[in-house]
Design a protein around this motif. Structure first.
Motif, PDB file in Angstrom:
ATOM      1  N   GLY A  95       0.768  -1.230   0.000  1.00 55.33           N
ATOM      2  CA  GLY A  95       0.000   0.000   0.000  1.00 55.33           C
ATOM      3  C   GLY A  95       0.800   1.281   0.000  1.00 55.33           C
ATOM      4  O   GLY A  95       0.248   2.353   0.210  1.00 55.33           O
ATOM      5  N   LYS A  96       2.104   1.214  -0.249  1.00 58.80           N
ATOM      6  CA  LYS A  96       2.929   2.416  -0.222  1.00 58.80           C
ATOM      7  C   LYS A  96       3.628   2.682  -1.551  1.00 58.80           C
ATOM      8  O   LYS A  96       4.494   3.541  -1.637  1.00 58.80           O
ATOM      9  CB  LYS A  96       3.970   2.316   0.895  1.00 58.80           C
ATOM     10  N   VAL A  97       3.269   1.946  -2.593  1.00 62.37           N
ATOM     11  CA  VAL A  97       3.834   2.139  -3.928  1.00 62.37           C
ATOM     12  C   VAL A  97       2.692   2.097  -4.930  1.00 62.37           C
ATOM     13  O   VAL A  97       1.776   1.284  -4.807  1.00 62.37           O
ATOM     14  CB  VAL A  97       4.861   1.037  -4.286  1.00 62.37           C
ATOM     15  N   CYS A  98       2.746   3.006  -5.898  1.00 61.02           N
ATOM     16  CA  CYS A  98       1.786   2.917  -6.998  1.00 61.02           C
ATOM     17  C   CYS A  98       2.487   3.281  -8.296  1.00 61.02           C
ATOM     18  O   CYS A  98       3.569   3.869  -8.287  1.00 61.02           O
ATOM     19  CB  CYS A  98       0.553   3.777  -6.751  1.00 61.02           C
ATOM     20  N   PHE A  99       1.876   2.905  -9.405  1.00 56.59           N
ATOM     21  CA  PHE A  99       2.420   3.159 -10.730  1.00 56.59           C
ATOM     22  C   PHE A  99       1.412   4.001 -11.494  1.00 56.59           C
ATOM     23  O   PHE A  99       0.229   3.692 -11.498  1.00 56.59           O
ATOM     24  CB  PHE A  99       2.681   1.842 -11.466  1.00 56.59           C
ATOM     25  N   LEU A 100       1.896   5.061 -12.120  1.00 54.89           N
ATOM     26  CA  LEU A 100       1.055   5.934 -12.919  1.00 54.89           C
ATOM     27  C   LEU A 100       1.542   5.857 -14.358  1.00 54.89           C
ATOM     28  O   LEU A 100       2.683   6.218 -14.650  1.00 54.89           O
ATOM     29  CB  LEU A 100       1.140   7.373 -12.406  1.00 54.89           C
ATOM     30  N   ALA A 101       0.704   5.338 -15.242  1.00 59.09           N
ATOM     31  CA  ALA A 101       1.052   5.218 -16.664  1.00 59.09           C
ATOM     32  C   ALA A 101       0.551   6.456 -17.388  1.00 59.09           C
ATOM     33  O   ALA A 101      -0.590   6.869 -17.223  1.00 59.09           O
ATOM     34  CB  ALA A 101       0.438   3.962 -17.258  1.00 59.09           C
ATOM     35  N   THR A 102       1.420   7.070 -18.191  1.00 59.73           N
ATOM     36  CA  THR A 102       1.052   8.250 -18.966  1.00 59.73           C
ATOM     37  C   THR A 102       1.306   7.983 -20.442  1.00 59.73           C
ATOM     38  O   THR A 102       1.976   7.027 -20.805  1.00 59.73           O
ATOM     39  CB  THR A 102       1.866   9.484 -18.535  1.00 59.73           C
ATOM     40  N   GLY A 103       0.776   8.843 -21.286  1.00 59.67           N
ATOM     41  CA  GLY A 103       1.014   8.722 -22.721  1.00 59.67           C
ATOM     42  C   GLY A 103       0.109   7.719 -23.386  1.00 59.67           C
ATOM     43  O   GLY A 103       0.425   7.235 -24.472  1.00 59.67           O
ATOM     44  N   GLY A 104      -1.028   7.389 -22.797  1.00 62.31           N
ATOM     45  CA  GLY A 104      -1.911   6.376 -23.353  1.00 62.31           C
ATOM     46  C   GLY A 104      -2.910   6.900 -24.352  1.00 62.31           C
ATOM     47  O   GLY A 104      -3.775   6.164 -24.790  1.00 62.31           O
ATOM     48  N   GLY A 105      -2.806   8.180 -24.741  1.00 65.56           N
ATOM     49  CA  GLY A 105      -3.741   8.720 -25.723  1.00 65.56           C
ATOM     50  C   GLY A 105      -3.703   7.932 -27.018  1.00 65.56           C
ATOM     51  O   GLY A 105      -4.722   7.627 -27.607  1.00 65.56           O
ATOM     52  N   ARG A 106      -2.498   7.600 -27.450  1.00 66.30           N
ATOM     53  CA  ARG A 106      -2.323   6.751 -28.635  1.00 66.30           C
ATOM     54  C   ARG A 106      -1.256   5.720 -28.305  1.00 66.30           C
ATOM     55  O   ARG A 106      -0.126   6.066 -28.009  1.00 66.30           O
ATOM     56  CB  ARG A 106      -1.902   7.575 -29.847  1.00 66.30           C
ATOM     57  N   LEU A 107      -1.621   4.475 -28.334  1.00 69.79           N
ATOM     58  CA  LEU A 107      -0.691   3.405 -28.039  1.00 69.79           C
ATOM     59  C   LEU A 107      -0.102   2.877 -29.333  1.00 69.79           C
ATOM     60  O   LEU A 107      -0.803   2.748 -30.333  1.00 69.79           O
ATOM     61  CB  LEU A 107      -1.400   2.269 -27.285  1.00 69.79           C
ATOM     62  N   SER A 108       1.196   2.573 -29.347  1.00 71.49           N
ATOM     63  CA  SER A 108       1.812   2.057 -30.563  1.00 71.49           C
ATOM     64  C   SER A 108       1.200   0.706 -30.911  1.00 71.49           C
ATOM     65  O   SER A 108       0.921  -0.115 -30.046  1.00 71.49           O
ATOM     66  CB  SER A 108       3.324   1.920 -30.369  1.00 71.49           C
ATOM     67  N   GLY A 109       0.967   0.482 -32.187  1.00 78.17           N
ATOM     68  CA  GLY A 109       0.345  -0.766 -32.628  1.00 78.17           C
ATOM     69  C   GLY A 109      -1.163  -0.744 -32.491  1.00 78.17           C
ATOM     70  O   GLY A 109      -1.841  -1.701 -32.813  1.00 78.17           O
ATOM     71  N   HIS A 110      -1.700   0.347 -32.001  1.00 72.38           N
ATOM     72  CA  HIS A 110      -3.139   0.485 -31.813  1.00 72.38           C
ATOM     73  C   HIS A 110      -3.588   1.695 -32.601  1.00 72.38           C
ATOM     74  O   HIS A 110      -2.990   2.764 -32.492  1.00 72.38           O
ATOM     75  CB  HIS A 110      -3.455   0.676 -30.322  1.00 72.38           C
TER      76      HIS A 110
END
Length: 160
Positions: A95-110
């Motif tokens: 409960g003391k670590v989290c991951f924030l993913a950014t740049g998902g507006g356009r995913l490569s291969g998608h």
């Protein structure tokens, strides 16, 4: 240079310290500024780091939460996170670590925008105090940001 442990220091009264770790300075600064703008009953301190381990410093405050910011379009960003994770004690993952993913507006291969109802959340990270009411409405998250997805800010937050 040492491994970060969650119980190395005593907690401060009504104080939380968050460590943002990521390769994009402007994005980390924007996230830190948005966290510090929120009105909270307790004191919030935000520190920025490009990677772990942090330099050995006896005056470093206790870290209550580590946020790893990963850019989905950058292989270096993911490698940096993987390398930094080696310097975090396993007890932090309770409960003391989290991951924030950014740049998902356009995913490569998608082709087209990222699927899902919360694709806009990946383009604009927001942080707020925990409360039953959302700090930002879903409609506001879906609006495009003026000036692009990342804006440069000049406020200085403690950087390691």
């Amino acid at each position: 240079m040492s491994v970060l442990r969650p119980l190395d220091k005593l907690p401060g009264l009504n104080t939380a310290t968050i460590l943002l770790v990521g390769t994009e300075d402007a994005l980390l600064q924007q996230l830190a500024d948005s966290m510090l703008k929120e009105d909270c009953a307790s004191t919030l301190k935000v520190h920025l780091a490009k990677s772990l381990p942090l330099p050995s410093d006896v005056n470093r405050p206790r870290i209550d939460l580590i946020v790893f910011v990963v850019n989905l379009h950058s292989k270096y960003s993911l490698q940096n996170t993987e390398t930094s994770l080696q310097h975090v004690d396993a007890n932090f993952f309770l409960g003391k670590v989290c991951f924030l993913a950014t740049g998902g507006g356009r995913l490569s291969g998608h082709h087209g925008p990222a699927s899902g109802a919360h694709a806009a959340d990946l383009r604009r990270p927001h942080a707020w105090c925990l409360s039953p009411e959302p700090a930002v409405s879903a409609e506001e998250l879906r609006e495009p940001l003026p000036g692009g997805p990342v804006r440069m800010v000049t406020t200085v937050v403690s950087v390691w």
